[in-house]
Write a protein that holds these residues in place. Sequence first.
Motif, PDB file in Angstrom:
ATOM      1  N   PRO A  77       0.809  -1.227   0.000  1.00  0.00           N
ATOM      2  CA  PRO A  77       0.000   0.000   0.000  1.00  0.00           C
ATOM      3  C   PRO A  77       0.843   1.279   0.000  1.00  0.00           C
ATOM      4  O   PRO A  77       0.395   2.299   0.534  1.00  0.00           O
ATOM      5  CB  PRO A  77      -0.756  -0.135   1.323  1.00  0.00           C
ATOM      6  CG  PRO A  77       0.262  -0.780   2.248  1.00  0.00           C
ATOM      7  CD  PRO A  77       1.130  -1.669   1.382  1.00  0.00           C
ATOM      8  N   ARG A  78       2.048   1.263  -0.562  1.00  0.00           N
ATOM      9  CA  ARG A  78       2.932   2.430  -0.447  1.00  0.00           C
ATOM     10  C   ARG A  78       3.037   3.238  -1.745  1.00  0.00           C
ATOM     11  O   ARG A  78       3.988   3.974  -1.942  1.00  0.00           O
ATOM     12  CB  ARG A  78       4.331   1.978   0.012  1.00  0.00           C
ATOM     13  CG  ARG A  78       4.302   1.357   1.395  1.00  0.00           C
ATOM     14  CD  ARG A  78       5.631   0.950   1.945  1.00  0.00           C
ATOM     15  NE  ARG A  78       5.460   0.330   3.250  1.00  0.00           N
ATOM     16  CZ  ARG A  78       5.067  -0.932   3.447  1.00  0.00           C
ATOM     17  NH1 ARG A  78       4.849  -1.721   2.424  1.00  0.00           N
ATOM     18  NH2 ARG A  78       4.887  -1.390   4.664  1.00  0.00           N
ATOM     19  N   VAL A 115       6.380  18.765   0.909  1.00  0.00           N
ATOM     20  CA  VAL A 115       6.068  17.443   0.347  1.00  0.00           C
ATOM     21  C   VAL A 115       6.710  16.341   1.208  1.00  0.00           C
ATOM     22  O   VAL A 115       6.149  15.256   1.349  1.00  0.00           O
ATOM     23  CB  VAL A 115       6.513  17.333  -1.133  1.00  0.00           C
ATOM     24  CG1 VAL A 115       6.064  16.006  -1.735  1.00  0.00           C
ATOM     25  CG2 VAL A 115       5.947  18.474  -1.961  1.00  0.00           C
ATOM     26  N   VAL A 116       7.877  16.650   1.826  1.00  0.00           N
ATOM     27  CA  VAL A 116       8.506  15.657   2.713  1.00  0.00           C
ATOM     28  C   VAL A 116       7.589  15.376   3.917  1.00  0.00           C
ATOM     29  O   VAL A 116       7.466  14.228   4.349  1.00  0.00           O
ATOM     30  CB  VAL A 116       9.913  16.128   3.174  1.00  0.00           C
ATOM     31  CG1 VAL A 116      10.417  15.288   4.333  1.00  0.00           C
ATOM     32  CG2 VAL A 116      10.901  16.061   2.009  1.00  0.00           C
ATOM     33  N   TRP A 166       4.282  11.493   6.481  1.00  0.00           N
ATOM     34  CA  TRP A 166       2.926  11.232   6.973  1.00  0.00           C
ATOM     35  C   TRP A 166       2.397   9.942   6.335  1.00  0.00           C
ATOM     36  O   TRP A 166       1.921   9.028   7.028  1.00  0.00           O
ATOM     37  CB  TRP A 166       2.043  12.435   6.639  1.00  0.00           C
ATOM     38  CG  TRP A 166       0.644  12.377   7.167  1.00  0.00           C
ATOM     39  CD1 TRP A 166       0.100  11.415   7.974  1.00  0.00           C
ATOM     40  CD2 TRP A 166      -0.394  13.332   6.915  1.00  0.00           C
ATOM     41  NE1 TRP A 166      -1.218  11.699   8.244  1.00  0.00           N
ATOM     42  CE2 TRP A 166      -1.544  12.878   7.607  1.00  0.00           C
ATOM     43  CE3 TRP A 166      -0.468  14.520   6.185  1.00  0.00           C
ATOM     44  CZ2 TRP A 166      -2.750  13.588   7.570  1.00  0.00           C
ATOM     45  CZ3 TRP A 166      -1.675  15.213   6.161  1.00  0.00           C
ATOM     46  CH2 TRP A 166      -2.796  14.744   6.844  1.00  0.00           C
ATOM     47  N   ALA A 167       2.512   9.873   4.996  1.00  0.00           N
ATOM     48  CA  ALA A 167       2.062   8.667   4.283  1.00  0.00           C
ATOM     49  C   ALA A 167       2.807   7.438   4.798  1.00  0.00           C
ATOM     50  O   ALA A 167       2.227   6.363   4.982  1.00  0.00           O
ATOM     51  CB  ALA A 167       2.279   8.825   2.779  1.00  0.00           C
ATOM     52  N   LEU A 168       4.101   7.610   5.079  1.00  0.00           N
ATOM     53  CA  LEU A 168       4.913   6.501   5.585  1.00  0.00           C
ATOM     54  C   LEU A 168       4.361   5.995   6.923  1.00  0.00           C
ATOM     55  O   LEU A 168       4.272   4.800   7.169  1.00  0.00           O
ATOM     56  CB  LEU A 168       6.363   6.969   5.774  1.00  0.00           C
ATOM     57  CG  LEU A 168       7.307   5.951   6.378  1.00  0.00           C
ATOM     58  CD1 LEU A 168       7.786   4.989   5.305  1.00  0.00           C
ATOM     59  CD2 LEU A 168       8.489   6.612   7.047  1.00  0.00           C
ATOM     60  N   GLN A 175       6.466   1.242   7.723  1.00  0.00           N
ATOM     61  CA  GLN A 175       7.669   1.040   6.917  1.00  0.00           C
ATOM     62  C   GLN A 175       7.711  -0.367   6.342  1.00  0.00           C
ATOM     63  O   GLN A 175       7.304  -1.320   6.999  1.00  0.00           O
ATOM     64  CB  GLN A 175       8.903   1.262   7.795  1.00  0.00           C
ATOM     65  CG  GLN A 175       9.341   2.707   7.820  1.00  0.00           C
ATOM     66  CD  GLN A 175      10.420   2.943   8.838  1.00  0.00           C
ATOM     67  OE1 GLN A 175      10.191   2.830  10.036  1.00  0.00           O
ATOM     68  NE2 GLN A 175      11.595   3.291   8.372  1.00  0.00           N
ATOM     69  N   ASN A 176       8.243  -0.438   5.138  1.00  0.00           N
ATOM     70  CA  ASN A 176       8.600  -1.731   4.575  1.00  0.00           C
ATOM     71  C   ASN A 176       9.878  -2.195   5.298  1.00  0.00           C
ATOM     72  O   ASN A 176      10.392  -1.493   6.174  1.00  0.00           O
ATOM     73  CB  ASN A 176       8.811  -1.550   3.073  1.00  0.00           C
ATOM     74  CG  ASN A 176       9.109  -2.838   2.338  1.00  0.00           C
ATOM     75  OD1 ASN A 176       8.710  -3.915   2.778  1.00  0.00           O
ATOM     76  ND2 ASN A 176       9.824  -2.732   1.234  1.00  0.00           N
TER      77      ASN A 176
END
Length: 426
Positions: free
Chosen positions: A123-124, A207-208, A213-215, A220-221
């Motif tokens: 889902p990344r 954007v970082v 945030w999305a991470l 984390q993978n």
Amino acid sequence: MSSNATYIPKSALGRWFESRLPVMGLIHSSFIDYPTPRNLNYWWTFGGILSFMLGAQILTGIVLAMHYTPETSLAFGSIEHIMRDVNYGWLIRFLHSNGASMFFIAVYIHIFRGMYYGSYKSPREVLWILGVIILLLMMATAFMGYVLPWGQMSFWGAKVITSLFGAIPAIGQAITTWLWGGYSVDDPTLNRFFSLHYLLPFMIAGVVVLHVWALHVVGQNNPTGIEVKNIDKDTVRFTPYATAKDAVGLACFLIFYMWFVFYIPDFLGHADNYVEANPLQTPPHIVPEWYFLPFYAILRAIPSKLLGVVALFGSIAVLAFLPWLDTSLVRSGRFRPVFRVFFWVFVAVAVGLGYLGSKPPEGGYVIAARLLTVYYFAHFFIILPIVGWLETPLPIPASIAEAVLPQGGSAATIGGRAAAEPSTKG
Ligand code: HEM
């Protein structure tokens, strides 16, 4: 980001503030209590290194801007003034110019890490695409920054790249004139590049924030590519475990960076940029900074200017589609023996394109660049989909803990979350 309900400040003032703006709780849940896969290797320290480098570039850039003059007759001299007269100006400038290269070394490692371990896969996808947007913004920032010293390479590099837009049918020339703010690269161009070079790093920072945030939403993978199943066995707290590892990675990276700054500060630059820009004298070879060379090779490999520009932008844009081009159900390259070979061939092709980008566009160099350009795109559009369908992956462990702890390990005896403290996660 993850829940911050468990964080209770110790002081009364802290509790008063936290009930009004729970920012400490957010930091605590994101960077202290955050469950991190227990098997992250040193390739996972590059996100932290990149965050550090972004901060370093912004700080050194702000100081440089205090002494720099964005005017064509003064820009080159103002850089010499920084190097000779401003206290530690030489240091700030070399930190910034070499910092740009270090930033790109780190981001390319970060991207190849993601490609090897399949970090772009569901889902990344959004996390990955935000990364591609950051890469584009970084490239725009670095390109405009290189124009500011107003040396020969600054001027001619700007001229070559902005002229590319002229290849767009019908409106190309109008776009180039609009970008230049006139009929050639001149004062208005330098001024707007300076303005945008100051602005874009803050957009990157924005954007970082979304990227991290999305991470934290998807987690984390990790080197096995297996999702966290048991939070107590598979993860450790971010602090102290990941923070300590990030600190070691950053320290090694800083030694490398400082070696360039203090011993070979001009190694990655071009001697022609110590000659003031002269619009009447074209340098024998116009080459961009090293981090643009693979893309420059792709641009020049194609005889048609328009198609060259399309291929140049396409070679970066294709990264955004990687989550859908790679058809394998297995995430990590560790369990994909065929993919692994093609991954390293792709790395070699990218390095080879970089080498060819530094050479004059003639004879065997052009032929080699064409072959590698075709391979570059074939990797994404042919090799990845087909390998994903046909490859037989190696057996995949049931969980992260099983992969890295003896007999699937009992976390309590190894020192994971369960041993350190009771879990705060479901
Ligand atoms: C200023 C540039 C960037 C910063 C500061 C940054 C920051 C971070 C951080 C802090 C992490 C978590 C630690 C780690 O996994 O290393 C991360 C993860 C990640 N980043 Fe970036 N990043 C940047 C650029 C990029 C780019 C250009 C891409 C891809 C095109 C990218 C793709 C990813 C992915 C896929 C992950 C998740 C990795 C995983 O969990 O396996 N990032 N990033």
